[in-house]
Design an enzyme around this catalytic site. Structure first.
Site, PDB file in Angstrom:
ATOM      1  N   TRP A 102       0.824  -1.212   0.000  1.00  0.00           N
ATOM      2  CA  TRP A 102       0.000   0.000   0.000  1.00  0.00           C
ATOM      3  C   TRP A 102       0.849   1.249   0.000  1.00  0.00           C
ATOM      4  O   TRP A 102       0.577   2.200  -0.752  1.00  0.00           O
ATOM      5  CB  TRP A 102      -0.997  -0.032   1.160  1.00  0.00           C
ATOM      6  CG  TRP A 102      -1.904  -1.219   1.027  1.00  0.00           C
ATOM      7  CD1 TRP A 102      -1.966  -2.317   1.825  1.00  0.00           C
ATOM      8  CD2 TRP A 102      -2.840  -1.461  -0.046  1.00  0.00           C
ATOM      9  NE1 TRP A 102      -2.878  -3.221   1.327  1.00  0.00           N
ATOM     10  CE2 TRP A 102      -3.427  -2.730   0.187  1.00  0.00           C
ATOM     11  CE3 TRP A 102      -3.225  -0.751  -1.176  1.00  0.00           C
ATOM     12  CZ2 TRP A 102      -4.387  -3.281  -0.667  1.00  0.00           C
ATOM     13  CZ3 TRP A 102      -4.184  -1.294  -2.028  1.00  0.00           C
ATOM     14  CH2 TRP A 102      -4.743  -2.548  -1.777  1.00  0.00           C
ATOM     15  N   ASP A 171      -1.936   6.917   5.740  1.00  0.00           N
ATOM     16  CA  ASP A 171      -2.991   6.044   5.229  1.00  0.00           C
ATOM     17  C   ASP A 171      -3.351   5.092   6.370  1.00  0.00           C
ATOM     18  O   ASP A 171      -2.585   4.189   6.694  1.00  0.00           O
ATOM     19  CB  ASP A 171      -2.466   5.272   4.015  1.00  0.00           C
ATOM     20  CG  ASP A 171      -3.450   4.196   3.544  1.00  0.00           C
ATOM     21  OD1 ASP A 171      -4.580   4.123   4.072  1.00  0.00           O
ATOM     22  OD2 ASP A 171      -3.067   3.416   2.639  1.00  0.00           O
ATOM     23  N   LYS A 195     -12.934  -1.300   5.953  1.00  0.00           N
ATOM     24  CA  LYS A 195     -12.363  -2.247   6.909  1.00  0.00           C
ATOM     25  C   LYS A 195     -12.947  -1.997   8.301  1.00  0.00           C
ATOM     26  O   LYS A 195     -13.673  -2.829   8.825  1.00  0.00           O
ATOM     27  CB  LYS A 195     -10.839  -2.155   6.882  1.00  0.00           C
ATOM     28  CG  LYS A 195     -10.302  -2.629   5.517  1.00  0.00           C
ATOM     29  CD  LYS A 195      -8.912  -2.161   5.216  1.00  0.00           C
ATOM     30  CE  LYS A 195      -8.560  -2.262   3.744  1.00  0.00           C
ATOM     31  NZ  LYS A 195      -8.531  -3.602   3.172  1.00  0.00           N
TER      32      LYS A 195
END
Lengths: 359, 359
Positions: A102, A171, A195
Site C-alpha cells: 500500500w 494512510d 475495513k
C-alpha cells in the site's frame, strides 16, 4: 445458512447491530417515507445524518476544530493521487516510508505528481517489519512525510508513530479507530471505509485546514480538498448510504466504549491468535514481533498444499476469508473492530484440531 | 409512516422490488453467510454479481464489445475532470455544448486541463432549451464533443443527438436507460448512478476501448480509464453495494420490458404532467416545448409565496421533493424510470385541487 465468521481483509465484517438497524430502516427511513438510498443529500433528514456522522467521528477520535472531516469518493487508492495533487508543490518533494504494497502504491501515484524521497524501504526484510522511529531520517524541507500505519498484506503496523517536522500524512485504511491516536500529531489522515468504518467505495479524510488552503488553484476542482471543505462533503452528491452506515458504526463504537475499549479488545483478540501461532513450529507467523499488526495477522504453513487444505477446511467449519493476499499467498486472519472474540476462539480451536491431524 | 411519492431529482426513487430484495438479503447474501456490505470484492460470489451487472447493462443498452463498461467512484462530478484528463491531449481542444448548470460544470473542469471551445451556449434563452442539430457547428479536429443529454435544473433534454465527426461524449446522469439510444454513436457515456440506476456515490462509464488506450501515460494511474479497464472495475475496491443495487435495478428493467418499455412509460408519465401544465395559465412550464425533459419537469407559479405553499401542501399530501433547484427556484417533478404512474396521477389531482383553491 447462518452468518459465518468472516476474516476477510476488506470489505470486512460489520457490527451485527449496525446491519440489523440498516435492514430494519431500508424501505423507510424513520419519518421520511422513503429509503435512505432514495433520499436527497440536501434534505433536512439527510443533513442531520451527515452532521451526526461527522460529530461522532470528531468525538471518538478527539479531532480538533482546526481539522476538516471529509467523506470523499474512491477509497484510499484515490487518496494516493489526491494527497500529492494537493500537498506536493511544484519544485518541492515529499518523504515516503515504504512498508509494503500500500505504501508502494501511494509512492507510485506521488511520483507522477512530483519528487518523492523514499526515506526507508522494508524490501530487505520482505516488508515483514516497520521501521523503529530511530531508523527514520527525514529530509529537511519535505512538503510532508507519508506512511501507511498498517499494511494488510504483510500484516505489519507502526506500534508508535515517528515525530516529524513536516506534516505527517497517514494512510490508516486498515487500522483507523482501532486504537487511540493523537490526531494533532498528523497533518492528514485518510482511510477507505471498508475495513473498520463501513462499506466500500468512500474514504474518510481528516485534514488540517491550513494545509488544504495552501493547495495551488491550478488543478481540477474536484480533486482539491479545499473544494470539498467549502460545503462540507456536499460539493457533489456524496455516497449517502456509506455515510449513513458510518454514522451507525460510530454510534456502535461509542456504545461499546469508544476507541480505548476497542484498542483493549483488539489487543486481546490479536494476542489470543499470536499466542496460538507462537506455541508450535507447525505455525510460521510472518511479521516480526515488534511490528505485528493487530488487524491483519499473517502466517504460513510448511507448504502451499497444506495452506490450501487449511483454508478449505476452515471454510467448511464456518471460518471464511483466511486465504492470504494473492500477491504473497499464505494465510491471513483480519480482526477488525467488529470481529468478535468468539470468532478468534473458534479459529484457535480449529487450528489445534488441524495441527493434531496434520502436524 | 408509509412510503410517500418521492419526486426528488436525485438521489431518487428506486423500484420497490429492488429495495425489498436488498432488505431481505442485507444480513446474509444467499449462500455466503455474510452481508453484501461485508463481502470481499475478490470473492467468487461477488465476482458473479459484478459480472452480471455488466452483462445486464450490455444487454439492456445494446453495448458493442468494442466498448468497456466501468463502475467508477464519485459520480458525474468526478467524470467532469476525468474526461479531459483522459481524452484532451496537450495542444488539442474539445468542443463543449453549454446547456445549463451541469454542462457548465463539465466545461469548468475541462478548462483546467486544456483548451475548450464552447460551440453553443443557451444563456440567451436562460438555458430553457437545447440546440437543434442544425444550430451546432462543430470545429474540425476537436478531440471530442461533449454534451449533457438532460439538464435536471432547467428541465431540458436533447430529443435527438447531433452527428459528430469527433467522438461524442455525453453526461447521461439524469436520463440514462430512460430511452433507447444507439451507443455506437458515442465515444463515451457517463452517468452518476443516483437517478435512474442506483444509490449515490458511483458512476457508470461506457467507453470505446480505443479512446481509453490513447490516453497519455503521464497522469495519475487512478484517473486513467485504461487502469480500470485492465482488471475491469477492480483496480481498487469498488463501491460493491452500489454495483449490487445496480444489478438488481438492471434485472428489474429487464423484467419490465427493457428500455423501449421504459421510454414509452416515461413518455406517458411526462405527457400527463405536461398536459396538466399546459391547460391553464395558472401553471407556467419553464422549458421550451421542443426541449422538454421527460425526467425533470419544471414550472413556476405566479410568485414565490404561492410556490412555497404548493411545496408545503404537496408534501402534506404525500408528494415530496417538488421544490426546484436552489439555484433557480420554482417547482420541479422528477419522473425517473422507477417513479410510478400513480404518483403522477396523484400530483395532477393535487394540482387541480390547488388551482381551484388558489387560482
Amino acid at each position: 445458512m447462518a452468518r459465518i465468521y468472516n476474516f476477510s481483509s476488506g470489505p470486512a465484517v460489520l457490527p451485527l447491530p449496525v446491519l440489523e438497524k440498516a435492514q430494519a430502516e431500508l424501505l423507510e427511513y424513520p419519518g421520511s417515507g422513503m429509503s435512505i438510498l432514495e433520499m436527497s443529500h440536501r434534505s433536512k433528514t439527510y443533513d442531520a445524518i451527515i452532521k451526526a456522522a461527522e460529530a461522532n467521528i470528531r468525538q471518538l477520535m478527539g479531532i480538533p476544530d482546526s481539522y476538516a472531516v471529509l467523506f470523499l469518493p474512491g477509497g484510499a487508492s484515490q487518496q494516493f493521487a489526491m494527497v500529492p495533487l494537493n500537498l506536493l508543490p511544484a519544485g518541492g518533494f515529499a518523504d515516503y516510508v515504504h512498508t509494503g504494497a500500500w505504501a508502494g502504491k501511494a509512492i507510485k501515484e506521488a511520483e507522477v505528481v512530483g519528487r518523492v524521497k523514499v526515506v526507508w524501504d522494508g524490501r530487505g526484510d520482505n516488508y515483514m517489519r516497520t521501521p523503529r522511529p530511530a531508523e527514520l531520517k527525514f529530509n529537511p524541507g519535505s512538503a510532508y512525510v507519508h506512511l501507511c500505519s498498517n499494511e494488510t498484506i504483510g500484516g505489519v503496523r507502526f506500534p508508535e508513530f515517528p515525530k516529524t517536522n513536516s506534516p505527517l500524512v497517514a494512510d490508516m485504511s486498515s487500522d483507523i479507530m482501532s486504537r487511540v491516536i493523537d490526531v494533532s500529531n498528523f497533518g492528514l489522515i485518510y482511510a477507505g471505509l471498508q475495513k473498520n468504518l463501513g462499506p466500500a467505495g468512500s474514504a474518510l479524510v481528516i485534514i488540517r485546514r491550513d494545509l488544504a488552503e495552501k493547495t495551488p488553484e491550478s488543478g481540477n476542482l474536484f480533486f482539491r480538498y479545499a473544494t470539498h471543505m467549502k460545503e462540507p462533503s456536499l460539493y457533489n452528491t456524496p455516497n449517502t448510504f456509506a455515510i449513513y452506515i458510518l454514522k451507525l458504526v460510530s454510534e456502535w463504537l461509542a456504545a461499546e466504549g469508544g476507541l480505548a475499549a476497542m484498542e483493549a479488545r483488539n489487543q486481546t483478540k490479536a494476542s489470543l491468535l499470536y499466542q496460538a501461532l507462537d506455541t508450535s513450529p507447525f505455525w510460521r507467523p510472518c511479521a516480526r514481533k515488534d511490528s505485528r499488526s493487530l488487524m491483519n495477522i499473517t502466517w504460513r504453513l510448511e507448504n502451499e498444499e497444506l495452506e490450501a487444505r487449511f483454508v478449505q477446511q476452515a471454510k467448511a467449519a464456518g471460518l471464511d476469508g483466511l486465504k492470504g493476499h494473492r500477491s504473497v499467498g499464505g494465510l491471513r486472519a483480519s480482526l477488525y473492530n467488529a470481529f468478535p472474540l468468539e470468532g478468534v476462539r473458534k479459529l484457535v480451536e480449529f487450528m489445534q484440531d488441524f495441527e493434531q491431524k496434520n502436524g
